[in-house]
Design a protein around this motif. Structure first.
Motif, PDB file in Angstrom:
ATOM      1  N   ARG A  29       0.978  -1.248  -0.292  1.00  0.00           N
ATOM      2  CA  ARG A  29      -0.039  -0.042   0.326  1.00  0.00           C
ATOM      3  C   ARG A  29       0.548   1.196  -0.795  1.00  0.00           C
ATOM      4  O   ARG A  29       0.811   1.784  -0.232  1.00  0.00           O
ATOM      5  N   GLU A  30       1.792   1.068   0.952  1.00  0.00           N
ATOM      6  CA  GLU A  30       2.712   2.647   0.716  1.00  0.00           C
ATOM      7  C   GLU A  30       3.735   2.290  -0.761  1.00  0.00           C
ATOM      8  O   GLU A  30       3.470   3.965  -0.796  1.00  0.00           O
ATOM      9  N   LEU A  31       3.779   1.180  -1.051  1.00  0.00           N
ATOM     10  CA  LEU A  31       4.893   1.514  -2.048  1.00  0.00           C
ATOM     11  C   LEU A  31       3.801   2.010  -3.775  1.00  0.00           C
ATOM     12  O   LEU A  31       4.177   2.930  -3.800  1.00  0.00           O
ATOM     13  N   LEU A  32       2.040   1.912  -3.679  1.00  0.00           N
ATOM     14  CA  LEU A  32       1.621   2.156  -4.785  1.00  0.00           C
ATOM     15  C   LEU A  32       1.546   3.487  -4.662  1.00  0.00           C
ATOM     16  O   LEU A  32       0.999   4.378  -5.744  1.00  0.00           O
ATOM     17  N   GLY A  33       1.190   3.651  -3.520  1.00  0.00           N
ATOM     18  CA  GLY A  33       0.354   5.127  -3.505  1.00  0.00           C
ATOM     19  C   GLY A  33      -0.925   4.675  -2.676  1.00  0.00           C
ATOM     20  O   GLY A  33      -1.255   3.559  -3.603  1.00  0.00           O
ATOM     21  N   VAL A  34      -1.830   5.739  -2.188  1.00  0.00           N
ATOM     22  CA  VAL A  34      -2.799   5.968  -1.945  1.00  0.00           C
ATOM     23  C   VAL A  34      -3.907   5.901  -3.258  1.00  0.00           C
ATOM     24  O   VAL A  34      -4.530   4.860  -2.876  1.00  0.00           O
ATOM     25  N   ASP A  35      -4.182   6.357  -3.794  1.00  0.00           N
ATOM     26  CA  ASP A  35      -4.619   6.665  -5.439  1.00  0.00           C
ATOM     27  C   ASP A  35      -4.793   5.155  -6.249  1.00  0.00           C
ATOM     28  O   ASP A  35      -5.644   3.808  -6.819  1.00  0.00           O
ATOM     29  N   LEU A  36      -3.512   4.931  -6.029  1.00  0.00           N
ATOM     30  CA  LEU A  36      -3.232   3.795  -6.991  1.00  0.00           C
ATOM     31  C   LEU A  36      -3.609   2.345  -6.606  1.00  0.00           C
ATOM     32  O   LEU A  36      -4.474   1.388  -6.961  1.00  0.00           O
ATOM     33  N   HIS A  37      -3.069   2.805  -5.224  1.00  0.00           N
ATOM     34  CA  HIS A  37      -3.771   1.414  -3.994  1.00  0.00           C
ATOM     35  C   HIS A  37      -5.566   1.008  -4.210  1.00  0.00           C
ATOM     36  O   HIS A  37      -6.033  -0.079  -4.234  1.00  0.00           O
ATOM     37  N   ARG A  38      -6.230   2.311  -4.017  1.00  0.00           N
ATOM     38  CA  ARG A  38      -7.729   2.529  -4.251  1.00  0.00           C
ATOM     39  C   ARG A  38      -8.008   1.853  -5.162  1.00  0.00           C
ATOM     40  O   ARG A  38      -8.684   1.228  -5.417  1.00  0.00           O
ATOM     41  N   LEU A  39      -7.645   2.200  -6.250  1.00  0.00           N
ATOM     42  CA  LEU A  39      -7.956   1.660  -8.157  1.00  0.00           C
ATOM     43  C   LEU A  39      -8.311   0.158  -7.989  1.00  0.00           C
ATOM     44  O   LEU A  39      -9.030  -0.437  -8.693  1.00  0.00           O
ATOM     45  N   LEU A  40      -6.676  -0.187  -7.444  1.00  0.00           N
ATOM     46  CA  LEU A  40      -6.635  -1.816  -7.560  1.00  0.00           C
ATOM     47  C   LEU A  40      -7.366  -2.892  -6.863  1.00  0.00           C
ATOM     48  O   LEU A  40      -7.716  -3.465  -6.717  1.00  0.00           O
ATOM     49  N   THR A  41      -7.750  -2.041  -5.517  1.00  0.00           N
ATOM     50  CA  THR A  41      -8.197  -2.790  -4.217  1.00  0.00           C
ATOM     51  C   THR A  41      -9.602  -2.754  -3.734  1.00  0.00           C
ATOM     52  O   THR A  41     -10.372  -3.504  -3.229  1.00  0.00           O
ATOM     53  N   ASP A  42     -10.277  -1.260  -4.528  1.00  0.00           N
ATOM     54  CA  ASP A  42     -11.430  -1.093  -3.742  1.00  0.00           C
ATOM     55  C   ASP A  42     -12.872  -1.427  -4.936  1.00  0.00           C
ATOM     56  O   ASP A  42     -12.748  -0.767  -6.159  1.00  0.00           O
ATOM     57  N   PRO A  43     -13.766  -1.980  -4.373  1.00  0.00           N
ATOM     58  CA  PRO A  43     -14.942  -2.688  -5.020  1.00  0.00           C
ATOM     59  C   PRO A  43     -15.668  -1.524  -5.680  1.00  0.00           C
ATOM     60  O   PRO A  43     -16.035  -1.663  -6.881  1.00  0.00           O
ATOM     61  N   ALA A  44     -15.649  -0.174  -5.235  1.00  0.00           N
ATOM     62  CA  ALA A  44     -16.382   0.937  -5.486  1.00  0.00           C
ATOM     63  C   ALA A  44     -15.126   1.627  -6.038  1.00  0.00           C
ATOM     64  O   ALA A  44     -15.848   2.912  -7.181  1.00  0.00           O
ATOM     65  N   ALA A  45     -14.548   1.662  -6.643  1.00  0.00           N
ATOM     66  CA  ALA A  45     -13.332   1.930  -7.561  1.00  0.00           C
ATOM     67  C   ALA A  45     -13.769   2.457  -9.010  1.00  0.00           C
ATOM     68  O   ALA A  45     -14.272   1.295  -9.113  1.00  0.00           O
ATOM     69  N   THR A  46     -13.680   3.119  -9.412  1.00  0.00           N
ATOM     70  CA  THR A  46     -14.788   3.386 -11.156  1.00  0.00           C
ATOM     71  C   THR A  46     -13.097   4.105 -12.065  1.00  0.00           C
ATOM     72  O   THR A  46     -12.031   4.405 -11.409  1.00  0.00           O
ATOM     73  N   MET A  47     -13.083   3.526 -13.139  1.00  0.00           N
ATOM     74  CA  MET A  47     -12.211   4.362 -13.820  1.00  0.00           C
ATOM     75  C   MET A  47     -11.849   5.479 -14.042  1.00  0.00           C
ATOM     76  O   MET A  47     -12.290   6.220 -13.724  1.00  0.00           O
ATOM     77  N   PRO A  48     -10.733   5.945 -13.542  1.00  0.00           N
ATOM     78  CA  PRO A  48     -10.390   7.696 -13.573  1.00  0.00           C
ATOM     79  C   PRO A  48     -10.047   7.983 -15.113  1.00  0.00           C
ATOM     80  O   PRO A  48     -10.379   7.168 -16.035  1.00  0.00           O
ATOM     81  N   ASP A  49     -10.746   9.498 -15.337  1.00  0.00           N
ATOM     82  CA  ASP A  49     -10.365  10.320 -16.285  1.00  0.00           C
ATOM     83  C   ASP A  49      -8.980   9.302 -17.003  1.00  0.00           C
ATOM     84  O   ASP A  49      -8.055   9.774 -15.296  1.00  0.00           O
ATOM     85  N   PRO A  50      -8.659   9.656 -18.315  1.00  0.00           N
ATOM     86  CA  PRO A  50      -7.688   9.506 -19.278  1.00  0.00           C
ATOM     87  C   PRO A  50      -6.369  10.178 -18.945  1.00  0.00           C
ATOM     88  O   PRO A  50      -5.034   9.600 -18.758  1.00  0.00           O
ATOM     89  N   ALA A  51      -5.959  11.838 -18.039  1.00  0.00           N
ATOM     90  CA  ALA A  51      -5.140  11.677 -17.678  1.00  0.00           C
ATOM     91  C   ALA A  51      -4.672  11.617 -16.007  1.00  0.00           C
ATOM     92  O   ALA A  51      -3.445  11.173 -16.223  1.00  0.00           O
ATOM     93  N   ARG A  52      -5.428  11.577 -15.326  1.00  0.00           N
ATOM     94  CA  ARG A  52      -5.218  10.444 -13.854  1.00  0.00           C
ATOM     95  C   ARG A  52      -5.447   9.205 -14.576  1.00  0.00           C
ATOM     96  O   ARG A  52      -3.382   8.544 -13.027  1.00  0.00           O
ATOM     97  N   PHE A  53      -4.987   8.736 -15.114  1.00  0.00           N
ATOM     98  CA  PHE A  53      -4.847   7.111 -15.628  1.00  0.00           C
ATOM     99  C   PHE A  53      -3.573   6.666 -15.939  1.00  0.00           C
ATOM    100  O   PHE A  53      -3.051   6.069 -15.358  1.00  0.00           O
ATOM    101  N   ALA A  54      -3.502   8.531 -16.928  1.00  0.00           N
ATOM    102  CA  ALA A  54      -1.675   7.732 -17.274  1.00  0.00           C
ATOM    103  C   ALA A  54      -0.940   8.166 -16.555  1.00  0.00           C
ATOM    104  O   ALA A  54       0.343   7.711 -16.147  1.00  0.00           O
TER     105      ALA A  54
END
Length: 153
Positions: free
Chosen positions: A119-144
């Protein structure tokens, strides 16, 4: 072509009725063979051709890459609009990619995405994207940006 199909069907029909079924050679074997040949001829003339409708690939050395990128872009657009597609198509691939990158680090060879060090290595946003069931696809700039972060691992 239809006469070839008719001839092949006639030979197969004759062999099947004579050898497998045991029908006497004449006249029933010839009658059954004639029926099979007529049906094969009609089918080859009346049914639509079975040739696939191929679209040519783009020319150039990067044609397969361009085709793959185009397909990937369409999947990403679908995943942005549909949470289920993101959860079923994009997230599992991202998780596998992230685990592959994480497991290169010393001490994290057997770590999973729930590990605090991961979790620390990935960072909060990337870890949330990979693990949170409620996470959605971010906008293209954020995803990049998140993919660039993943690439840095």
């Amino acid at each position: 072509m239809s006469w070839f199909v008719t001839g092949v069907a006639a030979v197969i029909g004759f062999a099947a009725t004579y050898i497998l079924v045991g029908v006497p050679l004449l006249p029933w074997t010839l009658l059954i063979t004639l029926v099979i040949a007529v049906l094969a001829n009609l089918a080859s003339r009346l049914l639509p051709p079975l040739d696939p409708n191929w679209h040519p690939l783009p020319t150039g050395s990067s044609a397969p890459i361009a085709t793959y990128a185009s397909s990937l872009g369409a999947r990403m657009a679908d995943a942005e609009a549909d949470r289920h597609r993101f959860a079923s198509r994009i997230r599992p691939r991202l998780q596998a990619l992230a685990l592959g990158r994480i497991r290169r680090h010393p001490g994290l060879a057997d770590a999973g995405l729930g590990d605090p060090a991961v979790r620390e290595l990935l960072g909060v946003d990337l870890h949330r994207l990979l693990t949170d069931p409620a996470a959605t696809m971010p906008d293209p700039a954020r995803f990049a940006t998140l993919l660039a972060r993943l690439e840095e691992l």
